[in-house]
Design a protein around this motif. Structure first.
Motif: not given
Length: 213
Positions: A37-38, A40-41, A47, A50-51, A102, A208
């Motif tokens: 997750a980090e 892509y963030l 967010v 990124s998600a 996320m 999200i």
């Protein structure tokens, strides 16, 4: 406890084993869900983007037979399950866990773990969610998830367990004809991307944003 309850409990135990691997990662194979997750963030300014990027890449990765075969040989569980099914569930669960992270949720919370399981039930997730008062059309508040009582979690886990019995089958033998809507046909070397996107959409809406994929 009857046979059905015991079978359901065994299914949830299997999901628990996979959840531990998804959150903690598999050495030399895959990073923990939080690290995923980090990554892509750090690529996008918000967010939501990124998600969506994570989902797009994970769905594409799921279709790679080599990737799944590599995972299948390294994941060990207390029951015998086909390597392809094990890999499918691992990839999907890791994706959902990363999306939960996320959204600001604690992956080590029992409540969040159960919500991740619920997302994996595909089209049945919204029905199961009714018992928690959570609507899949909007993001759940972290505080609301944390307040879900233990009895409710147990009830949800039982329902999730029953849904996955059609996947696991007796003695770990999968009846592919009963896997719809989870897979919707023979797995072969990869995952049905449509069913994976349903799972991703569940997680996206729950963890999200209000807007569906």
């Amino acid at each position: 406890m009857g046979a059905k309850e015991m079978d359901s409990g065994k299914a949830v135990t299997i999901l628990g084993e996979l959840y531990g691997l998804a959150v903690g990662g598999i050495p030399k194979v895959s990073r923990p869900a939080e690290a995923l997750a980090e990554d892509y963030l750090s690529r996008h300014p918000n967010v939501s983007r990124s998600a969506r990027d994570l989902i797009r890449h994970q769905v594409a990765k799921c279709g790679a037979s080599g990737f799944l075969s590599g995972l299948g040989g390294l994941i060990t569980l207390p029951v015998a399950l086909p390597a392809n099914l094990t890999s499918v569930l691992y990839v999907q669960m890791r994706m959902v866990a990363a999306l939960a992270y996320m959204g600001g949720f604690d992956l080590h919370s029992d409540q969040v773990q159960t919500m991740v399981y619920m997302c994996l039930t595909g089209n049945a997730a919204s029905q199961i969610a009714k018992s928690t008062g959570i609507k899949f059309g909007e993001k759940a508040a972290v505080s609301a998830i944390e307040k879900i009582p233990g009895k409710t979690l147990t009830a949800i886990n039982q329902k999730v367990g029953f849904r996955f019995l059609t996947k696991f089958g007796e003695k770990g033998i999968v009846n592919l004809g009963k896997m719809v809507p989870f897979v919707g046909g023979a797995i072969g070397g990869g995952i049905d991307s449509f069913s994976t996107r349903i799972i991703a959409s569940n997680a996206y809406r729950l963890f999200i944003k209000k807007k569906s994929l």
